[in-house]
Design an enzyme around this catalytic site. Structure first.
Site, mmCIF file in Angstrom:
data_model
loop_
_atom_site.group_PDB
_atom_site.id
_atom_site.type_symbol
_atom_site.label_atom_id
_atom_site.label_comp_id
_atom_site.label_asym_id
_atom_site.label_seq_id
_atom_site.Cartn_x
_atom_site.Cartn_y
_atom_site.Cartn_z
ATOM 1 N N CYS A 337 32.897 -5.155 -18.745
ATOM 2 C CA CYS A 337 33.750 -3.966 -18.712
ATOM 3 C C CYS A 337 35.118 -4.139 -19.386
ATOM 4 C CB CYS A 337 33.873 -3.404 -17.303
ATOM 5 S SG CYS A 337 33.874 -4.595 -15.983
ATOM 6 N N ARG A 366 28.578 -16.635 -14.760
ATOM 7 C CA ARG A 366 29.301 -16.715 -13.500
ATOM 8 C C ARG A 366 28.952 -18.035 -12.833
ATOM 9 N NH1 ARG A 366 28.124 -10.544 -11.392
ATOM 10 N NH2 ARG A 366 29.073 -9.556 -13.205
ATOM 11 N N GLN A 384 23.175 -8.502 -18.530
ATOM 12 C CA GLN A 384 23.186 -7.203 -17.857
ATOM 13 C C GLN A 384 22.780 -6.125 -18.846
ATOM 14 O OE1 GLN A 384 27.365 -7.244 -16.685
ATOM 15 N NE2 GLN A 384 26.717 -7.425 -14.557
ATOM 16 N N ASP A 386 24.043 -3.405 -19.443
ATOM 17 C CA ASP A 386 25.298 -2.806 -19.023
ATOM 18 C C ASP A 386 25.648 -1.583 -19.866
ATOM 19 O OD1 ASP A 386 27.416 -2.794 -17.340
ATOM 20 O OD2 ASP A 386 28.384 -4.591 -18.133
ATOM 21 N N HIS A 388 29.202 1.367 -19.993
ATOM 22 C CA HIS A 388 30.382 1.945 -19.361
ATOM 23 C C HIS A 388 30.600 3.331 -19.909
ATOM 24 C CE1 HIS A 388 30.772 -2.368 -18.631
ATOM 25 N NE2 HIS A 388 31.187 -1.939 -17.463
ATOM 26 N N LYS A 472 29.952 1.765 -4.978
ATOM 27 C CA LYS A 472 28.744 1.653 -5.787
ATOM 28 C C LYS A 472 27.609 2.448 -5.177
ATOM 29 C CE LYS A 472 28.237 -2.868 -5.079
ATOM 30 N NZ LYS A 472 27.574 -4.162 -5.266
ATOM 31 N N HIS A 518 30.442 2.313 -14.285
ATOM 32 C CA HIS A 518 29.707 1.098 -14.678
ATOM 33 C C HIS A 518 28.276 1.338 -14.236
ATOM 34 C CE1 HIS A 518 33.507 -1.524 -14.281
ATOM 35 N NE2 HIS A 518 33.840 -0.389 -13.708
#
Length: 646
Positions: A337, A366, A384, A386, A388, A472, A518
């Site tokens: 992000c 991570r 991910q 992902d 945004h 979330k 997200h």
RNA sequence: GCCGAUGUAGCUCAGGGGUAGAGCACUUCCUUGGUAAGGAAGAGGUCAGGGGUUCAAUUCCCCUCAUAGGCUCCA
């Protein structure tokens, strides 16, 4: 006399002090034999406890979740009784029921507890169960409770009693064993018929790693042997489907000590599968107006200081990489992000451009504690799916709903039919864990609740499960074996736009702050492939599976024809291989069955002469002969059916 | 990270103070076949890595790494 209202609405006049068991007996002896506990005015109590006021009553049996809970809780006590008999002097922590079964935390002192002890415990439990010992409830003063467990020298129970209020303390006794417990319990141990001690592990006293680690013993019991057998078969099936095992067998992924733990290596078959999933999502995202972006694997430390990730996770992350001369610090990116925020900022944005949707299959790193790593479901480097979405506040709800649609489409296509949407909100007790104003949090939480309210999906609300920057919507999926997994997530975020000072020019020619969503429908490619593998037991849908067809020539004489057939199928977008090993047909069929290839084409003299194929379907066997064109059509139609558009 | 376990051939596993074993997979040869394992031969291991005890360690002890189970954690 008191009034007892049953679930069907009938009201019975009973003597005060009547028990649920009495009432069950008056209905039928058979029912009475199955009553484990009772729900009285919404509270679960012993079926043998007197009821003294007007009440609603529900009798709980093995068919009720609370009935099972009672049975398993009582089973924990039975196991404790067996343990105390077998290992005198041991001390007991807590022994609750869990989702399936129960455990008891035990301090064995110097004794080393082993798997060999399991059957000993089971036998003792069975022996004790047969005695049909009643579970007897005793109200007791705090002083007496302290005296009892001081006498018994059980420091753990004493620790628990300290936190209890005088007047609320109860003990339960069955047979020779007495435990501090608020209950409820089943009437007697005879209800427990089938018993299995499953596993053992360490667990800190009160979950605190600074305290002593006790031995946790897990077990499960059933009222019928048949049900226990079925449960054990279920565990076997889960083992067979384990993605770590299947991943190895099907050549999907591997790990290397040299590369590092928690860093998966995707093998060709796995990579193909994953790419196909990515293409599938990319296509759907394109239809919804997403734009691709690509960002690097590391970012300046300041980026994460701005986003707040550094303050929150910096100490427990991979530590910064430093440039040799300038000493600048970079971090492996833990999130996409912040990068995407900077892309948003790269040019002035107008309200006419919104929503802007940046999508990236972004690989993040991570630091997970070594004990947390698990196959592909918990890793240190993962990708991910992902994106945004930056939108005006008034667009938020519609945009959120569109994302829900995308997630549901993906679940439907991949045959995940049973799922729950979990609304993960802030911990109301502890707002310090989160960044941003209360006002923004409320806006974000309400947006989710409203959007979900307009969709017909099963929902639960969990407090304290939000991300530190926003609430979330997490999708909890049940796989074919009924196990729950968290997959997709959608998050509303007012905070990062503020931290990154994101702006767009509104119709009023003034600057406004966008809201960010997200979202990751799969969650991570690693985790999703793991869950999908276990869900379908390695039998991936035809459109997804690496190899759709194995061509099996009967002998070397037909290898050339098999090659031609392969080229033909490839031209029809069918993924096939030729098994031209010098083996008999039975062997080729067996091996390709084990590789879970959906279709096999047996090719012999007859098929070559007639230009046909003998089709065999995985797990189903011979499907008869058809022309090559017909077969190609069958495959392509099946693929089209499975990937029907959003 | 913590606790107790495990680590032997590509895979699944047996063994055990005196320089290693099976089945499958692999290679070569024979066999050329009709719907879930054809036959033979061969190759393959610093017994996770490092240190110690011992005349001798893959085996016993210690450390590290990895794996599975659980606990704590999860942007």
């Amino acid at each position: 006399m008191i009034k007892i209202t049953l679930p069907d609405g009938t009201v019975r006049e009973e003597q005060s002090g009547v028990t649920a068991l009495d009432i069950a007996k008056s209905i039928s002896e058979g029912l009475a034999r199955n009553v484990l506990s009772a729900k009285v005015n919404g509270q679960v109590i012993d079926a043998t406890r007197g009821i003294t006021e007007d009440s609603t009553l529900q009798l709980l049996t093995w068919n009720d979740k609370e009935g099972k809970d009672t049975m398993w809780h009582s089973s924990a006590h039975l196991m404790a009784e067996a343990l105390e008999a077998l290992y005198p002097g041991i001390k007991f922590g807590i022994g609750p029921n869990i989702e399936t079964g129960f455990y008891y935390d035990v301090d064995f002192g110097d004794y080393k507890f082993h798997h060999d002890d399991f059957s000993k415990i089971e036998n003792k439990m069975k022996e004790l169960a047969k005695k049909k010992s009643e579970y007897i409830r005793k109200d007791i003063s705090k002083a007496d409770a302290l005296a009892y467990f001081t006498d018994k020298d059980d420091e753990y129970k004493l620790d628990l009693i300290k936190d209890l209020e005088d007047g609320t303390i109860t003990l339960y006794q069955q047979g020779e064993f007495t435990d501090l417990c608020r209950g409820p319990h089943i009437p007697h141990t005879g209800f427990i018929k089938a018993i299995k001690v499953l596993s053992t592990s360490g667990a800190y006293w009160r979950g605190d790693e600074s305290r002593k680690q006790l031995t946790r013993i897990y077990g499960v019991t059933y009222p019928k042997q048949k049900e226990l057998t079925e449960y054990l078969e279920f565990l076997e099936e889960a083992k067979k489907r384990d993605h770590r095992k299947l991943g190895k067998e099907l050549g999907l992924f591997t790990f290397s000590e040299k590369v590092g733990s928690g860093l998966p290596l995707w093998l060709p078959k796995g990579a193909e599968l994953r790419e196909r999933l990515e293409q599938f999502l990319k296509k759907s995202q394109k239809e919804q107006g997403y734009q691709p972006v690509i960002t690097p694997h590391i970012g300046h430390k300041d980026l994460y200081v701005t986003s707040g990730h550094y303050a929150k996770y910096g100490a427990d992350s991979f530590q910064p990489i430093t440039t040799p001369h300038e000493g600048e610090e970079f971090l492996l990116k833990p999130m996409n992000c912040p990068h995407h925020c900077e892309i948003f900022k790269s040019s002035p944005r107008s309200y006419k451009d919104l929503p802007i949707r940046f999508a990236e299959f972004g690989t993040v790193y991570r630091y997970e504690q070594s004990g947390e790593l698990h196959g592909l479901t918990r890793v240190r480097g993962f990708t991910q799916d992902d994106a945004h979405l930056f939108c005006m506040p008034e667009q938020l709800k519609e945009e959120f709903k569109k994302v829900i649609d995308l997630v549901l489409y993906i679940f439907k296509t991949l045959d995940f039919e049973d799922f729950t949407a979990q609304i993960s909100l802030r911990d109301p007790e502890d707002h310090d864990k989160y960044i941003g104003s209360d006002e923004n949090w409320e806006k974000a939480e309400n947006a989710i609740i409203e959007a979900v309210g307009e969709k017909d999906i099963k929902t639960v609300v969990e407090y304290g499960e939000a991300a530190f920057y926003g609430p979330k919507l997490d999708f909890m999926v049940k796989d074919a074996l009924g196990r729950s997994w968290q997959l997709g997530t959608i998050q509303v975020d007012y905070n990062l736009p503020e931290r990154f000072e994101l702006e767009y020019t509104g119709a009023d020619n003034a600057k406004h702050r966008p809201v960010m969503i997200h979202r990751a429908p799969f969650g991570s490619m690693e985790r999703f492939v793991a869950v999908l593998t276990e869900h379908c037991a390695g039998n991936f849908p035809l459109w997804l599976t690496p190899t759709q067809v194995a061509i099996l020539p009967l002998s070397e004489k037909y290898n050339d024809h098999a090659q031609n057939l392969l080229n033909l199928l490839n031209k029809s977008d069918i993924r096939a291989l030729v098994d031209d090993r010098n083996e008999k047909i039975g062997r080729k069929i067996r091996d390709n069955e084990m590789k879970k290839i959906p279709f096999m084409l047996v090719l012999g003299e007859k098929e070559v002469a007639e230009n046909t194929v003998a089709v065999r379907k995985h797990g189903e066997g011979d499907q008869g002969v058809m022309s090559v064109e017909e077969f190609a059509k069958v495959i392509n139609e099946e693929v089209d059916r499975q990937t029907a558009s959003l």
